[in-house]
Write a protein that holds these residues in place. Structure first.
Motif, PDB file in Angstrom:
ATOM      1  N   UNK A  43       0.845  -1.192   0.000  1.00 15.86           N
ATOM      2  CA  UNK A  43       0.000   0.000   0.000  1.00 15.86           C
ATOM      3  C   UNK A  43       0.885   1.248   0.000  1.00 15.86           C
ATOM      4  N   UNK A  44       0.262   2.381  -0.168  1.00 17.28           N
ATOM      5  CA  UNK A  44       0.879   3.699  -0.084  1.00 17.28           C
ATOM      6  C   UNK A  44       2.268   3.766  -0.741  1.00 17.28           C
ATOM      7  N   UNK A  45       2.245   3.870  -2.049  1.00 22.02           N
ATOM      8  CA  UNK A  45       3.471   4.036  -2.837  1.00 22.02           C
ATOM      9  C   UNK A  45       4.445   2.867  -2.627  1.00 22.02           C
ATOM     10  N   UNK A  46       3.897   1.688  -2.355  1.00 30.56           N
ATOM     11  CA  UNK A  46       4.683   0.468  -2.130  1.00 30.56           C
ATOM     12  C   UNK A  46       5.589   0.545  -0.906  1.00 30.56           C
ATOM     13  N   UNK A  47       5.317   1.465   0.016  1.00 32.83           N
ATOM     14  CA  UNK A  47       6.149   1.621   1.219  1.00 32.83           C
ATOM     15  C   UNK A  47       5.563   0.953   2.449  1.00 32.83           C
ATOM     16  N   UNK A  48       4.327   0.460   2.351  1.00 33.12           N
ATOM     17  CA  UNK A  48       3.639  -0.151   3.487  1.00 33.12           C
ATOM     18  C   UNK A  48       3.180  -1.543   3.069  1.00 33.12           C
ATOM     19  N   UNK A  69      -6.447   6.485   5.230  1.00 29.75           N
ATOM     20  CA  UNK A  69      -5.785   7.098   6.403  1.00 29.75           C
ATOM     21  C   UNK A  69      -4.308   7.343   6.117  1.00 29.75           C
ATOM     22  N   UNK A  70      -3.663   6.415   5.410  1.00 34.92           N
ATOM     23  CA  UNK A  70      -2.262   6.625   5.040  1.00 34.92           C
ATOM     24  C   UNK A  70      -2.116   7.864   4.163  1.00 34.92           C
ATOM     25  N   UNK A  71      -3.018   8.038   3.211  1.00 36.25           N
ATOM     26  CA  UNK A  71      -2.988   9.232   2.360  1.00 36.25           C
ATOM     27  C   UNK A  71      -3.195  10.484   3.202  1.00 36.25           C
ATOM     28  N   UNK A  72      -4.159  10.413   4.106  1.00 33.37           N
ATOM     29  CA  UNK A  72      -4.478  11.561   4.954  1.00 33.37           C
ATOM     30  C   UNK A  72      -3.297  11.974   5.832  1.00 33.37           C
ATOM     31  N   UNK A  73      -2.534  11.000   6.303  1.00 33.32           N
ATOM     32  CA  UNK A  73      -1.439  11.281   7.233  1.00 33.32           C
ATOM     33  C   UNK A  73      -0.059  11.093   6.607  1.00 33.32           C
ATOM     34  N   UNK A  74       0.018  11.204   5.296  1.00 31.23           N
ATOM     35  CA  UNK A  74       1.300  11.219   4.599  1.00 31.23           C
ATOM     36  C   UNK A  74       2.144   9.971   4.776  1.00 31.23           C
ATOM     37  N   UNK A  79       0.159   6.788  13.000  1.00 27.92           N
ATOM     38  CA  UNK A  79      -0.984   7.710  13.063  1.00 27.92           C
ATOM     39  C   UNK A  79      -2.170   7.155  12.281  1.00 27.92           C
ATOM     40  N   UNK A  80      -1.920   6.627  11.084  1.00 19.74           N
ATOM     41  CA  UNK A  80      -2.998   6.052  10.282  1.00 19.74           C
ATOM     42  C   UNK A  80      -3.643   4.866  10.996  1.00 19.74           C
ATOM     43  N   UNK A  81      -2.830   4.060  11.667  1.00 15.99           N
ATOM     44  CA  UNK A  81      -3.342   2.890  12.389  1.00 15.99           C
ATOM     45  C   UNK A  81      -4.215   3.292  13.564  1.00 15.99           C
ATOM     46  N   UNK A  82      -3.763   4.259  14.329  1.00 20.23           N
ATOM     47  CA  UNK A  82      -4.531   4.723  15.491  1.00 20.23           C
ATOM     48  C   UNK A  82      -5.866   5.322  15.038  1.00 20.23           C
ATOM     49  N   UNK A  83      -5.828   6.122  13.986  1.00 20.29           N
ATOM     50  CA  UNK A  83      -7.064   6.737  13.492  1.00 20.29           C
ATOM     51  C   UNK A  83      -8.026   5.687  12.939  1.00 20.29           C
ATOM     52  N   UNK A  84      -7.510   4.699  12.223  1.00 19.05           N
ATOM     53  CA  UNK A  84      -8.376   3.626  11.725  1.00 19.05           C
ATOM     54  C   UNK A  84      -8.969   2.842  12.893  1.00 19.05           C
ATOM     55  N   UNK A  85      -8.163   2.521  13.882  1.00 17.44           N
ATOM     56  CA  UNK A  85      -8.647   1.753  15.032  1.00 17.44           C
ATOM     57  C   UNK A  85      -9.752   2.513  15.768  1.00 17.44           C
ATOM     58  N   UNK A  86      -9.599   3.815  15.915  1.00 15.25           N
ATOM     59  CA  UNK A  86     -10.638   4.618  16.567  1.00 15.25           C
ATOM     60  C   UNK A  86     -11.924   4.581  15.760  1.00 15.25           C
ATOM     61  N   UNK A  87     -11.802   4.769  14.459  1.00 10.21           N
ATOM     62  CA  UNK A  87     -12.977   4.739  13.584  1.00 10.21           C
ATOM     63  C   UNK A  87     -13.619   3.359  13.594  1.00 10.21           C
ATOM     64  N   UNK A  88     -12.793   2.337  13.528  1.00 11.55           N
ATOM     65  CA  UNK A  88     -13.254   0.953  13.504  1.00 11.55           C
ATOM     66  C   UNK A  88     -14.053   0.628  14.768  1.00 11.55           C
TER      67      UNK A  88
END
Length: 179
Positions: A43-48, A69-74, A79-88
């Motif tokens: 994911x995300x430019x093949x970096x994740x 979330x990765x796009x949103x948080x560069x 940060x993307x994981x924490x935000x996804x977990x909260x939303x989830x």
């Protein structure tokens, strides 16, 4: 939640992270429908790297949300994981999803669950799914007793898990990210 039908293993070392997933897709407890599924992807430019265990459609929903979330948080995986977990955890629809994710960049490996967990393992090793405990135990033993690379540990540990877990097969997809 008991997740059957897959094994995802992530192994981090000084050179980066290797993530492996088997290819078996099961229907119920006794039918193998597919043997060559790809449960690990970039994911995300093949970096994740991200791998899933659980219901396939649910996992793809989570991949899409995580990638947003990765796009949103560069590309900031934590940060993307924490935000996804909260939303989830808070979203009525997402809470019903029956899947788990392992995500990694070259420095960090995390487990994400629908209960709001974002866990970084102490030793850089993570196994999820029905064969996850088998693969994780094998990876820990290989790490302690050999000088194998993350990729070699992941391949050998997945082979051991496939010998032991009826929901895990030997068709392995392996991706790696180097530092």
């Amino acid at each position: 939640m008991e997740l059957r039908g897959t094994t995802i293993l992530a192994v981090k070392d000084d050179h980066g992270v290797a993530m492996a997933g088997d290819g078996q897709v099961t229907f119920g407890q006794n039918i193998a429908l597919k043997h060559t599924a790809r449960k690990v992807r970039r994911l995300y430019k093949d970096r994740i790297l991200a791998g899933f265990a659980g219901a396939t459609a649910d996992a793809f929903t989570l991949f899409e949300r995580f990638e947003a979330k990765l796009e949103q948080f560069g590309g900031n995986i934590t940060r993307a994981s924490v935000e996804l977990a909260k939303e989830w955890r808070m979203d009525k629809y997402l809470r019903r999803l029956e899947a788990m994710l392992v995500v990694a960049d070259a420095q960090t490996v995390l487990i994400l669950s629908g209960t709001g967990d974002v866990i970084e393992p102490d030793d850089g090793l993570v196994g999820i799914g029905s064969g996850g405990p088998f693969a994780l135990a094998a990876a820990r033993a290989l790490r302690r007793e050999t000088a194998l690379s993350a990729e070699e540990v992941a391949r050998k540990a997945m082979a051991i898990a496939a010998e032991m877990c009826v929901y895990t097969n030997e068709h392995v997809t392996l991706e790696k990210i180097e530092k």
